[in-house]
Design a protein around this motif. Structure first.
Motif, PDB file in Angstrom:
ATOM      1  N   ASN A 173       0.096   9.418   5.433  1.00  7.99           N
ATOM      2  CA  ASN A 173       0.473   8.641   4.253  1.00  7.99           C
ATOM      3  C   ASN A 173       1.946   8.913   3.945  1.00  7.99           C
ATOM      4  OD1 ASN A 173       0.497  11.246   3.031  1.00  7.99           O
ATOM      5  ND2 ASN A 173      -1.646  11.017   2.449  1.00  7.99           N
ATOM      6  N   CYS A 174       2.445   8.331   2.876  1.00  5.38           N
ATOM      7  CA  CYS A 174       3.853   8.529   2.510  1.00  5.38           C
ATOM      8  C   CYS A 174       4.132   9.970   2.088  1.00  5.38           C
ATOM      9  CB  CYS A 174       4.260   7.561   1.403  1.00  5.38           C
ATOM     10  SG  CYS A 174       4.534   5.878   2.000  1.00  5.38           S
ATOM     11  N   TYR A 189       6.562   2.577   2.324  1.00  4.85           N
ATOM     12  CA  TYR A 189       5.159   2.222   2.113  1.00  4.85           C
ATOM     13  C   TYR A 189       4.397   2.654   3.350  1.00  4.85           C
ATOM     14  CZ  TYR A 189       5.866  -1.786   5.215  1.00  4.85           C
ATOM     15  OH  TYR A 189       6.142  -2.572   6.307  1.00  4.85           O
ATOM     16  N   ASN A 197       0.827  -1.195   0.000  1.00  8.13           N
ATOM     17  CA  ASN A 197       0.000   0.000   0.000  1.00  8.13           C
ATOM     18  C   ASN A 197       0.872   1.259   0.000  1.00  8.13           C
ATOM     19  OD1 ASN A 197      -2.594   1.426   0.360  1.00  8.13           O
ATOM     20  ND2 ASN A 197      -1.702   1.995   2.325  1.00  8.13           N
ATOM     21  N   ASP A 198       0.514   2.223  -0.852  1.00 11.00           N
ATOM     22  CA  ASP A 198       1.176   3.527  -0.877  1.00 11.00           C
ATOM     23  C   ASP A 198       2.694   3.340  -0.866  1.00 11.00           C
ATOM     24  OD1 ASP A 198       1.510   6.298  -0.803  1.00 11.00           O
ATOM     25  OD2 ASP A 198       0.944   6.504   1.299  1.00 11.00           O
TER      26      ASP A 198
END
Length: 186
Positions: free
Chosen positions: A111-112, A65, A33-34
Motif C-alpha cells: 500500500n502507500c 495512490y 484508492n489509497d
C-alpha cells in the motif's frame, strides 16, 4: 512533543491553509484508492511555519495512490492531465505506488504506507489526504517528530550515498537555516 500533540498541530496547520485545502479537495475528488499528497507538500509547509516564512516554492505536488488494476504510466499521465486541466498553474506528479517497486528494484509494496517507508528522509515520508468527511488524515511511518523538530534523517531503507547527494542538491539549509542534518548508519 508527543505524537498526539504533533498530529493536532499538523492538522491545524494544514486546515488553516486554504490553498492546501483546495488542492487536497481536488485530489480527493479523483476518488483514487489509497490516495495521498506527500513529500514537499507537507514537509515544506511545516518547515515554513517553523521558520516564520511564507510558502516556499514547490518543485511539484506529489500525488500517490495504490491501484494494482492499472499500473501503466499512461494512466498516471492521464491523471496528471486531468489535474492540469483543473489547476494548470501547478506542477503535478502522479505515481501509482503499486508500480513504483519496479522502478526502485524492491519487492511489491502492499500500500502507500509501505511505499513511503522507502522515501529518502523521515520528514519527507509523510502524506496527507482529505477524507470523505473533509477531515485531514495522514500517514507517517516514521512519525512526525523529525518533521516538527526540523531534523533531516535518512530513512532506514534509503541509500546513504544518494541521501547525502540529495542534501547537497536540495540545499535545504540555505532555505531553512534551523534544520539539523542527522546522518545515521543504515
Amino acid at each position: 512533543m508527543n505524537q498526539l500533540y504533533l498530529e493536532e498541530q499538523l492538522k491545524k496547520i494544514i486546515e488553516s491553509d486554504s490553498w492546501m485545502m483546495q488542492i487536497l479537495k481536488i485530489v480527493s475528488d479523483l476518488k483514487l484508492n489509497d490516495c495521498w499528497i506527500g513529500a514537499g507538500f507537507v514537509r515544506n509547509k511545516i518547515w515554513d511555519v517553523k521558520h516564520g516564512k511564507t510558502r516556499s516554492k514547490l518543485n511539484d505536488i506529489d500525488v500517490i495512490y495504490y491501484d494494482k488494476s492499472n499500473i501503466t504510466k499512461e494512466f498516471e499521465k492521464s491523471l496528471e492531465n486531468k489535474l492540469i486541466n483543473i489547476a494548470p498553474h501547478l506542477n503535478w506528479s502522479v505515481k501509482n505506488q503499486a508500480r513504483m517497486h519496479l522502478r526502485n528494484g524492491h519487492k511489491p509494496y502492499a500500500n502507500c504506507y509501505e511505499a513511503i517507508t522507502f522515501w529518502p528522509e523521515t520528514a519527507t515520508s509523510i502524506a496527507i489526504k482529505q477524507n470523505i468527511n473533509n477531515q485531514i488524515e495522514y500517514i507517517a511511518p516514521y512519525g512526525l517528530h523529525d518533521l516538527f523538530n526540523l531534523l533531516i534523517v535518512p530513512t532506514p531503507k534509503f541509500d546513504l550515498t544518494i541521501f547525502n547527494d540529495r542534501i547537497i542538491k536540495k540545499a535545504w539549509k540555505e532555505k531553512w537555516n534551523k534544520l539539523e542534518i542527522k546522518i545515521t548508519s543504515n
